[in-house]
Motif scaffolding. Structure first.
Motif, PDB file in Angstrom:
ATOM      1  N   ASP A 120      -4.829  13.826   4.319  1.00 28.02           N
ATOM      2  CA  ASP A 120      -4.876  15.278   4.225  1.00 28.02           C
ATOM      3  C   ASP A 120      -4.160  15.820   5.453  1.00 28.02           C
ATOM      4  OD1 ASP A 120      -5.447  17.909   3.707  1.00 28.02           O
ATOM      5  OD2 ASP A 120      -7.521  17.810   4.408  1.00 28.02           O
ATOM      6  N   GLY A 121      -2.968  16.361   5.258  1.00 25.71           N
ATOM      7  CA  GLY A 121      -2.141  16.781   6.376  1.00 25.71           C
ATOM      8  C   GLY A 121      -2.403  18.210   6.817  1.00 25.71           C
ATOM      9  N   PRO A 122      -1.716  18.639   7.871  1.00 20.71           N
ATOM     10  CA  PRO A 122      -1.857  20.000   8.378  1.00 20.71           C
ATOM     11  C   PRO A 122      -0.925  20.953   7.646  1.00 20.71           C
ATOM     12  CG  PRO A 122      -0.382  18.800   9.791  1.00 20.71           C
ATOM     13  CD  PRO A 122      -0.819  17.832   8.719  1.00 20.71           C
ATOM     14  N   PRO A 123      -1.186  22.243   7.707  1.00 13.85           N
ATOM     15  CA  PRO A 123      -0.215  23.209   7.175  1.00 13.85           C
ATOM     16  C   PRO A 123       0.955  23.379   8.137  1.00 13.85           C
ATOM     17  CG  PRO A 123      -2.067  24.359   8.165  1.00 13.85           C
ATOM     18  CD  PRO A 123      -2.391  22.894   8.236  1.00 13.85           C
ATOM     19  N   GLY A 124       2.045  23.932   7.625  1.00 15.16           N
ATOM     20  CA  GLY A 124       3.178  24.251   8.487  1.00 15.16           C
ATOM     21  C   GLY A 124       4.186  23.126   8.589  1.00 15.16           C
ATOM     22  N   MET A 168       0.832  -1.195   0.000  1.00  9.14           N
ATOM     23  CA  MET A 168       0.000   0.000   0.000  1.00  9.14           C
ATOM     24  C   MET A 168       0.873   1.254   0.000  1.00  9.14           C
ATOM     25  SD  MET A 168      -3.032   1.161   2.647  1.00  9.14           S
ATOM     26  CE  MET A 168      -1.934   1.348   4.060  1.00  9.14           C
ATOM     27  N   ILE A 169       0.573   2.185  -0.882  1.00 10.32           N
ATOM     28  CA  ILE A 169       1.275   3.464  -0.940  1.00 10.32           C
ATOM     29  C   ILE A 169       0.639   4.429   0.050  1.00 10.32           C
ATOM     30  CG2 ILE A 169       1.859   5.450  -2.382  1.00 10.32           C
ATOM     31  CD1 ILE A 169       3.384   2.968  -3.144  1.00 10.32           C
ATOM     32  N   ARG A 170       1.483   5.069   0.856  1.00 12.44           N
ATOM     33  CA  ARG A 170       1.008   6.067   1.821  1.00 12.44           C
ATOM     34  C   ARG A 170       1.415   7.445   1.301  1.00 12.44           C
ATOM     35  NH1 ARG A 170       2.283   1.437   4.423  1.00 12.44           N
ATOM     36  NH2 ARG A 170       0.923   0.788   6.146  1.00 12.44           N
ATOM     37  N   LEU A 171       0.406   8.239   0.985  1.00 14.79           N
ATOM     38  CA  LEU A 171       0.631   9.564   0.392  1.00 14.79           C
ATOM     39  C   LEU A 171       0.012  10.626   1.278  1.00 14.79           C
ATOM     40  CD1 LEU A 171       1.370  11.493  -1.999  1.00 14.79           C
ATOM     41  CD2 LEU A 171      -0.893  10.933  -2.955  1.00 14.79           C
ATOM     42  N   ALA A 172       0.799  11.641   1.643  1.00 10.02           N
ATOM     43  CA  ALA A 172       0.309  12.760   2.458  1.00 10.02           C
ATOM     44  C   ALA A 172       0.251  14.022   1.610  1.00 10.02           C
ATOM     45  CB  ALA A 172       1.201  12.974   3.671  1.00 10.02           C
ATOM     46  N   ILE A 173      -0.871  14.710   1.680  1.00 12.68           N
ATOM     47  CA  ILE A 173      -1.027  16.003   1.007  1.00 12.68           C
ATOM     48  C   ILE A 173      -0.774  17.080   2.055  1.00 12.68           C
ATOM     49  CG2 ILE A 173      -2.480  17.371  -0.521  1.00 12.68           C
ATOM     50  CD1 ILE A 173      -2.066  14.500  -1.487  1.00 12.68           C
ATOM     51  N   VAL A 174       0.266  17.887   1.867  1.00 15.49           N
ATOM     52  CA  VAL A 174       0.668  18.851   2.888  1.00 15.49           C
ATOM     53  C   VAL A 174       0.883  20.218   2.247  1.00 15.49           C
ATOM     54  CG1 VAL A 174       1.690  17.096   4.379  1.00 15.49           C
ATOM     55  CG2 VAL A 174       3.099  18.193   2.633  1.00 15.49           C
ATOM     56  N   SER A 175       1.123  21.211   3.091  1.00 20.52           N
ATOM     57  CA  SER A 175       1.403  22.564   2.593  1.00 20.52           C
ATOM     58  C   SER A 175       2.237  23.301   3.618  1.00 20.52           C
ATOM     59  CB  SER A 175       0.104  23.336   2.315  1.00 20.52           C
ATOM     60  OG  SER A 175      -0.648  23.491   3.504  1.00 20.52           O
ATOM     61  N   LEU A 193       2.613  18.041  11.504  1.00 21.69           N
ATOM     62  CA  LEU A 193       3.183  17.688  10.201  1.00 21.69           C
ATOM     63  C   LEU A 193       4.148  16.512  10.344  1.00 21.69           C
ATOM     64  CD1 LEU A 193       5.954  18.275   8.273  1.00 21.69           C
ATOM     65  CD2 LEU A 193       3.703  18.094   7.215  1.00 21.69           C
ATOM     66  N   ILE A 194       4.977  16.539  11.378  1.00 19.45           N
ATOM     67  CA  ILE A 194       5.923  15.446  11.613  1.00 19.45           C
ATOM     68  C   ILE A 194       5.176  14.139  11.798  1.00 19.45           C
ATOM     69  CG2 ILE A 194       7.723  14.574  13.130  1.00 19.45           C
ATOM     70  CD1 ILE A 194       8.503  17.063  11.502  1.00 19.45           C
ATOM     71  N   ASP A 240       5.209   7.128   2.224  1.00 20.86           N
ATOM     72  CA  ASP A 240       6.070   6.885   1.075  1.00 20.86           C
ATOM     73  C   ASP A 240       6.334   8.155   0.270  1.00 20.86           C
ATOM     74  OD1 ASP A 240       6.155   3.871   1.260  1.00 20.86           O
ATOM     75  OD2 ASP A 240       4.001   4.184   1.096  1.00 20.86           O
ATOM     76  N   ALA A 241       5.342   9.056   0.255  1.00 24.64           N
ATOM     77  CA  ALA A 241       5.469  10.258  -0.579  1.00 24.64           C
ATOM     78  C   ALA A 241       4.627  11.376  -0.001  1.00 24.64           C
ATOM     79  CB  ALA A 241       5.030   9.964  -2.013  1.00 24.64           C
ATOM     80  N   VAL A 242       5.032  12.603  -0.315  1.00 26.21           N
ATOM     81  CA  VAL A 242       4.242  13.773   0.046  1.00 26.21           C
ATOM     82  C   VAL A 242       3.996  14.596  -1.214  1.00 26.21           C
ATOM     83  CG1 VAL A 242       5.081  13.880   2.416  1.00 26.21           C
ATOM     84  CG2 VAL A 242       6.272  15.160   0.634  1.00 26.21           C
ATOM     85  N   LEU A 243       2.805  15.138  -1.289  1.00 28.30           N
ATOM     86  CA  LEU A 243       2.480  16.117  -2.329  1.00 28.30           C
ATOM     87  C   LEU A 243       2.315  17.453  -1.630  1.00 28.30           C
ATOM     88  CD1 LEU A 243       1.654  16.939  -5.235  1.00 28.30           C
ATOM     89  CD2 LEU A 243      -0.715  16.403  -4.584  1.00 28.30           C
ATOM     90  N   ILE A 244       3.217  18.386  -1.921  1.00 28.41           N
ATOM     91  CA  ILE A 244       3.164  19.710  -1.309  1.00 28.41           C
ATOM     92  C   ILE A 244       2.336  20.622  -2.209  1.00 28.41           C
ATOM     93  CG2 ILE A 244       4.482  21.691  -0.487  1.00 28.41           C
ATOM     94  CD1 ILE A 244       6.863  19.831  -0.078  1.00 28.41           C
ATOM     95  N   VAL A 245       1.261  21.153  -1.668  1.00 29.27           N
ATOM     96  CA  VAL A 245       0.420  22.090  -2.415  1.00 29.27           C
ATOM     97  C   VAL A 245       0.863  23.502  -2.056  1.00 29.27           C
ATOM     98  CG1 VAL A 245      -1.928  22.879  -2.883  1.00 29.27           C
ATOM     99  CG2 VAL A 245      -1.491  20.454  -2.394  1.00 29.27           C
ATOM    100  N   THR A 246       1.269  24.244  -3.059  1.00 28.34           N
ATOM    101  CA  THR A 246       1.725  25.610  -2.836  1.00 28.34           C
ATOM    102  C   THR A 246       0.979  26.544  -3.768  1.00 28.34           C
ATOM    103  OG1 THR A 246       3.696  27.016  -2.617  1.00 28.34           O
ATOM    104  CG2 THR A 246       3.639  25.480  -4.486  1.00 28.34           C
TER     105      THR A 246
END
Length: 289
Positions: free
Chosen positions: A169-173, A1-8, A178-179, A186-192
Motif C-alpha cells: 500500500d503506497g503513498p499518494p503523490g 514472487m510478484i511485487r505489486l504496489a497500490i498507489v495514487s 512513492l519513488i 513488477d507492477a503498480v495499480l493506480i487508484v484514481t
C-alpha cells in the motif's frame, strides 16, 4: 514472487481501501507492506498482532555540547533556519527547526556543535489474518520518509518466505516515498477517481512510473459520481495503452466497513463485486492464480 504496489496521484482516492480489499480476497500466499509511512493505517483494517518494533534513525540533528561551548553565538548567527535558540542563558538546538544542514558544525570554533542521528520513527513487523505485514510510523516533524519506506520494503521481503505476492500500500503523490515504493516492483495499480485534479495527478504519476519500467494498471473508484470525467480517464488510459483493471461504484457500505475497521469485501455489496472483478482482471494480467 510478484511485487505489486497500490498507489495514487492524490490522497483520498480510496487507495488503502482497495489495497485492503485485494489483500483480503487474494487467492495466493502473500506478504503485505504499508509504505504510506506518513499515515500508515492498513493495519487498522485487519486483526493484527505485533511481532517486532525497531527504532528508525534518519535525518541527523545538531547538538551543542555546553561543556565546550564558549557562548560566542556564531552558530546562531549562521543558522538560516532559526534552530539555535537561547534558553536558560545558553545556546541549544530546537530539533523541530533543525534541517540537519551541518553549517553550525562548520562554523563553530570549538567543535561544540555536532551532528547526531535522531530517532525519527518506528518500524514494525506484524502478523495479520491475511499474511505477514511490514509497516512503520514516522514521528511528526521528522524527515526521510523515503528511507523509511525502503526499510519497510526490506522487512516485507524478509517476511516473504513462500509468498507469491508482495502487496504494498503506497503513498499518494509522486515524491520520494512513492519513488521508494515503486523501485524494484513488477507492477503498480493506480487508484484514481473521476475528478479533474485526479486525472491531472494520474497523468503525472504515469509519467513517473514509466521511468521505472513497471506494468501500469488503473482502477477508477466511485466512477459513477462523474461519468463524463470517468470517460475522459478511460480515453486517456486507452491512448496510453494502460489497462483499466476495474471500476468501483460509489457504495455507502465502504464507509461502514472503514468505520468498523474491516475490509469492505467481508460483506456483500456492489463495491465488493467490483473489487472481486478487479482482483480477477489484475491477477490474470500478472499471471497469478
Amino acid at each position: 514472487m510478484i511485487r505489486l504496489a497500490i498507489v495514487s496521484g492524490k490522497g483520498g482516492t480510496g487507495k488503502t481501501m482497495v489495497a485492503a480489499a485485494l489483500a483480503d480476497i487474494s487467492t495466493v500466499p502473500q506478504v503485505l507492506a504499508d509504505c504510506d509511512v506518513d499515515a500508515a493505517n492498513l493495519e487498522l483494517l485487519f486483526d493484527t498482532r505485533r511481532l517486532t518494533t525497531e527504532e528508525f534513525r534518519g535525518l541527523e540533528v545538531a547538538r551543542i555540547d555546553l561543556e565546550q561551548c564558549r557562548d560566542c553565538g556564531i552558530c546562531a548567527d549562521h543558522c538560516r533556519f532559526g534552530a539555535i535558540v537561547r534558553r536558560n542563558d545558553a545556546w541549544e538546538v530546537d530539533p523541530l527547526h533543525c534541517e540537519g544542514c551541518g553549517v553550525c558544525t562548520y562554523v563553530c570554533p570549538t567543535g561544540s556543535a555536532r551532528m547526531e542521528q535522531r530517532v525519527c520513527g518506528e518500524i514494525y513487523t506484524s502478523v495479520t489474518d491475511r499474511g505477514n505485514l511490514a509497516h512503520a510510523r514516522l514521528f511528526p516533524g521528522s524527515g526521510n520518509s523515503g528511507l523509511l519506506v525502503s526499510e519497510v520494503r526490506k522487512r516485507a521481503t524478509g517476511l516473504a518466505d513462500g509468498a507469491d505476492l508482495l502487496l504494498a500500500d503506497g503513498p499518494p503523490g509522486i515524491g520520494c516515498p512513492l519513488i521508494a515504493t515503486i523501485s524494484g516492483v513488477d507492477a503498480v495499480l493506480i487508484v484514481t477517481e473521476p475528478g479533474v485534479s485526479a486525472l491531472h495527478d494520474l497523468e503525472r504519476l504515469v509519467t513517473v512510473c514509466r521511468r521505472f519500467d513497471v506494468q501500469i494498471f488503473v482502477a477508477i473508484n466511485r466512477f459513477d459520481l462523474a461519468e463524463d470525467i470517468c470517460k475522459r480517464i478511460e480515453d486517456y488510459c486507452e491512448k496510453e495503452g494502460i489497462v483499466v483493471a476495474g471500476k468501483i461504484p460509489f457504495d455507502s457500505s465502504v464507509v461502514d466497513a472503514v468505520r468498523n475497521g474491516r475490509p469492505v469485501t467481508r460483506s456483500d455489496s456492489a463495491a465488493t463485486d467490483a473489487l472481486r472483478a478487479l482482483r480477477d482482471n489484475l491477477f490474470s494480467e500478472l499471471g497469478l492464480r
